[in-house]
Design an enzyme around this catalytic site. Structure first.
Site: not given
Ligand code: DQQ
Length: 576
Positions: A61, A77, A85, A120-121, A186, A273
């Site tokens: 991201d 990211q 990842w 994270w984002s 998140r 998602d």
């Protein structure tokens, strides 16, 4: 710096000890043993020449894009240890023009209890006095998702190299009382300031199958209180990742995130998602109640509106106060198998930043590559009015077809009586494009471009239009057919499609494609529908790649204008 390396060493140690798969509750599955595997040197075959990517390793991201003291910032990211990842930090680059980028050391990396298992984002907000502040998701020691704050150590540094985390982190946490699922909480947005002087931010969430944009408010940006109700939610949509919420008007002049008032509409975008689609709705932000009310018909499942009908996910906009515009960044994932992108030594590219605004119909957004990209245009070939007869294919010669910008407009108004009838059950454009690909003859269409094509046309990606006659109007289908994009059988070659809101009886049909070795970003109808394709040709590589314009419909089509340029390399994240 020392603590960063200490942390990296600790991570390596953890990875050596750990084996097998650790399920992460984001959209990424962690393969601990793979996340730190690195080939001897990254393969350059499918590297792009003017799209944003790090020299090696995994990127996903775009995070916290902003502009500060005349410099653009992009965080993203990133796995510093390998091409899959895992081990996620906020990598950081800056640019004067959004095209050429200089790399810096990671801006945010695990160093506190609130983010020990990952950073994270999140997003950047300009606080009063133009001071940037980042809200991001941290993964705490219990693997819970919490929201944290970081601010620049030195505001006089335009590069914003050092970031300091708030000692009050985490600022937003899941608790049994607030009924937040700790594995679905998140990706805070850029915050906006209400007329009551309080900041608002939304955070992505789901409860059972209900996707939610949870709303928090704060007077000081540190103490946040969850509102009783979400800004918006929809049953049955699953986890909402990377939400974005911002004002728009029907002019390419952008609006600062806190703008409200006459003529202003709001956009709520979520990254689903479940489907890996970035969907959006246009509506009204009722600030007295702090709720988003979608336009009639725009609500349920976001009524199918997407930023991009190809590969484009976890996107984020920011308000560019330098040039008074809103700019969209989006992540283009690989279509290779995991095994193959690991062997390649890198994974993920960012799309070319796009200007984004509200169409004059008020029903959808429009996107266009930022004008700075045109500074990379080199050699140009132009075509005058040309008749593209039924069944013809014309090579666009004189440019480097693997790295090009092409803009073509078609006139079909006089040829519409040949258009095939649209069956009312054909409501899914992607399915329709896969059933009626570039090699299926129609009445009016398919016509368009064959890009990243081999000379023998064994390989090509076809980006084209096909026109149908519905009861009282014509319907334009835009497709990106990847079925012949590579002789390699392994990559995903899903064909993508979108309906394009253009009336071919009264308007020209325009198509612009940015071609960059393994990426094709296409903009139909001056940006009303966008499709990004990730392709891996085996023959149409480098100087062997060709560009064609074709018409496989029964009707002749006129090219009213066509210009194509070789694009020069941008300077992206090269070490000085
Ligand atoms: N990627 C991040 C999450 C986000 C997801 C983790 C979307 O914060 O929800 O790398 O791609």
């Amino acid at each position: 710096m020392a603590s960063f390396y200490l942390w990296l060493m600790c991570l390596c140690w953890m990875i050596v000890l750990g084996h097998g798969i650790l399920e992460a509750e984001a959209s990424h599955r962690v393969y601990r043993n793979l996340a730190s595997l690195q080939p001897a040197s990254p393969s350059q075959t499918y590297r792009t020449s003017y799209h944003f990517q790090p020299p090696k390793n995994w990127m996903n991201d775009p995070n916290g894009p902003t502009v500060y003291k005349g410099l653009y910032h992009l965080f993203y990211q990133y796995n510093p240890l390998g091409p899959d990842w895992g081990n996620i930090v906020w990598a950081h680059s800056t640019s004067k023009d959004l095209i050429n980028w200089n790399p810096h050391k990671a801006a945010i990396f695990p160093s506190q209890k609130g983010d020990v298992n990952g950073c994270w984002s999140g997003s950047t907000t300009m606080l009063r006095g133009e001071n940037p502040a980042i809200l991001y998701t941290g993964i705490d020691p219990k693997n819970q998702q919490v929201q944290n704050l970081a601010v620049p150590r030195n505001l006089s540094d335009p590069y914003l190299i050092e970031w300091v985390k708030s000692p009050y982190n985490p600022l937003m946490t899941p608790t049994p009382e607030n009924k937040i699922n700790s594995s679905s909480f998140r990706d805070p947005t850029t915050a906006w300031l209400g007329p009551d002087g309080r900041w608002r931010v939304i955070v992505g969430n789901k409860l059972n199958r209900r996707g939610k944009a949870l709303l928090y408010r704060s007077k000081d940006f540190v103490r946040w209180t969850k509102a009783q109700h979400p800004l918006y939610s929809i049953q049955g949509t699953g986890m909402w990742e990377c939400p974005d919420f911002y004002p728009v008007s029907s002019s390419p002049i952008g609006l600062d995130t806190s703008t409200i008032g006459e003529g202003v509409k709001h956009v709520l975008k979520v990254s689903l998602d479940d489907t890996k689609h970035d969907q959006y709705a246009i509506g009204t932000y009722v600030h007295s109640k702090d709720v988003f009310v979608p336009n009639a018909g725009a609500a349920e499942k976001f009524s199918g509106l997407r930023y991009d009908y190809g590969k484009f996910y976890a996107s984020k906009t920011f308000y560019d106060s330098l040039k008074k515009r809103r700019i969209l960044w989006g992540w283009i994932n690989e279509s290779l198998s995991r095994e193959d992108y690991i062997a390649q030594g890198w994974s993920g590219v960012q799309a070319i930043p796009r200007l984004i605004w509200l169409d004059k119909s008020g029903k959808q957004l429009v996107q266009w590559p930022i004008s700075e990209i045109e500074t990379l245009r080199q050699k140009k070939v132009g075509y005058p009015l040309t008749l593209l007869k039924s069944g013809s294919t014309l090579e666009v010669q004189g440019i480097k077809a693997a790295q090009a910008d092409v803009d073509v407009s078609f006139q079909v108004a006089s040829q519409l009586e040949q258009a095939d009838a649209l069956d009312p059950s054909w409501t899914d454009p992607q399915l329709l494009c896969s059933q009626k690909g570039a090699s299926v003859r129609g009445g009016t269409g398919p016509f368009g471009l064959k890009v990243l094509a081999s000379k023998d046309l064994q390989e090509y990606t076809a980006v084209f239009f096909r026109i149908f006659k519905a009861r009282n109007k014509y319907v334009v289908l835009m497709c990106s057919d990847q079925s012949r994009s590579s002789l390699n059988e392994k990559p995903d070659k899903t064909t993508y499609g979108a309906f394009l809101d253009v009336d071919p009886l009264h308007e020209e049909l325009s198509l612009r494609s940015l071609i960059d070795h393994s990426i094709v970003e296409s903009f139909g109808g001056k940006g009303k529908a966008c499709i990004t394709s990730r392709v891996y040709p085996t023959k149409a590589l480098g100087n062997e790649a060709r560009l064609y314009v074709f018409n496989y419909g029964k009707a002749n089509v006129a090219i009213s204008s066509m210009n194509a340029w070789t694009m020069k390399n941008a300077s992206i994240n090269r070490k000085n």
